[in-house]
Enzyme design. Structure first.
Site, short mmCIF file in Angstrom:
data_model
loop_
_atom_site.label_atom_id
_atom_site.label_comp_id
_atom_site.label_asym_id
_atom_site.label_seq_id
_atom_site.Cartn_x
_atom_site.Cartn_y
_atom_site.Cartn_z
CE LYS A 80 2.78 -1.31 5.09
NZ LYS A 80 3.17 -2.67 4.64
CB SER A 155 6.64 -2.34 3.07
OG SER A 155 5.40 -3.03 3.19
CB SER A 179 5.71 -6.17 3.92
OG SER A 179 6.50 -5.95 2.79
#
Length: 463
Positions: A80, A155, A179
């Protein structure tokens, strides 16, 4: 051997160990898959093909020399884009950090590399793990591979989309209010928010320090266990890190679940403006599967979901604004609209309100632990329904339904999301399994048993 890009980490690790699969061949299969379809998914913001192949060749040589480090050795993963990666751009999906190249890896990335994992590249995220899915950012928003007009969730959007579409074997995610679990649910994969303090956050850009948690996302609970084994452990460089004994997560999966007592939190998602009838029905199906496995289910009542949500939002907005205040004041134009408008809400929260939210958080935690006195785990829905359309995404989703994931960020408990079936539109649904702090192994064990007893892991998106 099925399509290599859809191999689980566990399966690929076995093939690599027996020399039936080359890490170079596996890495190239993922790079080919990325080249073929990611122009439609936008899961990656950066693909490090040369670096990944060099790492794969090194892994292959080490394994051939009898120096295999474990099941993650030679496994290609994505990271990420809020995790620092040495000599590899880390942007947080924002213009503010567009040219940021860290000098060292985040601690959890370092540990994954030490375990032999191969970094394919950086995965899309909501800006600073907060502002998405916004369309005014320097990179396109990641798409849901089950249906391209649906959000993958955030996210950790690129992580969820990339794993589901076969663009990486696993990925790192972060979870401040859901997330990891939200994209895991929307994309039909598995993802665990570990216990707060189990995985180092050093080198990962913060959103809200008192809630942020880093963890793995993968196709199965077993794969999450293998990644967590590499990521977990005390780090003196993270003030929230806790020094605890790390079990053999994969070995723990093999323990029986028959004796487990699981508390069902129906009131989080049933009634009022709750889950869709489809979600409720799939949850009931999941309960039947667990009963067939010998699990005892007991209805439990936790504090009101809106209380978790309200206190959690005060904390997130306050802490996020504190982190970004200076840049928001000086260069607001470098933020996307979603981030900018959401973070500015934090300026309206007083110190007294933040203090009271943190005090109330303790009350909510104590009441949750009290409700768990007679059970080993908890279970509830992970999402109210299927992933929403991009056209329905709003700047302020907090004013709608309270997040089903937020309670367990507030309490710091481990929480796993895994697929529990598919709806009439072919989109996945998801449940959550929650444990006591640092009992991540039991959470993963029940997730693994459920996945083994259901057909959902055999179904992939058609992209």
């Amino acid at each position: 051997m099925s399509a290599l890009h859809h191999a689980t980490i566990a399966a690929a690790a076995r093939w690599i160990e027996t020399r039936d699969l080359s890490p170079v061949l596996l890495t190239q299969a993922y790079l080919d898959r990325i080249a073929a379809i990611d122009d439609r998914l936008h899961a990656y913001v950066l693909v490090a093909a040369d670096q990944a192949l060099a790492s794969a060749r090194a892994a292959e040589a080490e394994i051939a020399a009898g120096e295999r480090r474990g099941p993650m050795h030679g496994i290609p993963i994505g990271v990420k884009d809020i995790y620092n990666t040495a000599a590899m751009r880390t942007t947080c999906h924002s213009r503010l950090l567009f040219d940021h190249v860290p000098s060292e890896d985040a601690e959890s990335v370092r540990r994954l590399k030490q375990a032999g994992a191969i970094i394919l590249g950086k995965l899309a995220t909501h800006e600073f793990a907060f502002g998405g899915p916004s369309h005014d950012l320097p990179f396109p928003a990641a798409r849901n591979p089950w249906h391209l007009d649906r959000v993958p969730g955030g996210s950790s959007s690129g992580s969820g989309a990339g794993i589901a579409a076969g663009l990486c074997a696993g990925a790192t995610g972060s979870d401040t209010g859901g997330s990891i679990r939200n994209p895991a649910g929307n994309c039909g994969i598995a993802g665990i928010k570990p216990s707060y303090g189990l995985v180092s956050r050093r080198g990962v850009f913060p959103l809200a320090h008192s809630l942020d948690t880093c963890g793995p996302m993968a196709w199965t609970s077993e794969d999450c266990a293998l990644m967590l084994q590499a990521m977990a452990g005390y780090d003196a460089g993270d003030p929230a890190s806790v020094e605890v004994t790390i079990p053999d997560y994969r070995a723990e999966l093999q323990k029986p679940v028959r004796a487990l007592k699981v508390g069902v939190i129906r009131h989080f998602y049933e009634g009022r403006d709750g889950a869709t009838p489809e979600t409720v029905a799939l949850m009931e199906d999941a309960f039947r599967v667990l009963r067939d496995l010998g699990v005892t289910l007991i209805d439990v009542t936790l504090p009101e979901l809106l209380d978790f949500h309200a206190a959690g939002r005060v904390i997130v907005l306050s802490e996020a604004y504190a982190i970004h205040r200076a840049h928001l004041s000086r260069t607001p134009e470098l933020y996307g609209q979603f981030s900018r408008e959401r973070m500015r809400l934090g300026a309206l929260i007083t110190a007294e309100e933040y203090y009271q939210a943190q005090r109330f958080r303790r009350v909510l935690m104590e009441r949750t632990l009290k409700a768990m006195e007679s059970v080993d785990l908890l279970i509830t829905a992970n999402n109210y329904g299927i992933a929403e359309r991009f056209s329905d995404a709003s700047i302020f989703p907090y004013f709608g339904k309270p997040y089903l994931s937020m309670p367990f960020n507030m309490t710091g408990q481990p929480a796993l999301a895994t697929c529990c079936g598919f709806g009439v539109e072919g989109l996945p649904h998801s449940l959550q399994i929650i444990g006591r702090a640092f009992d991540d192994a039991t959470v993963l064990r029940l997730g693994y048993a459920y996945e083994q007893a259901t057909p959902w892991r055999a179904r992939r998106p058609g992209i």
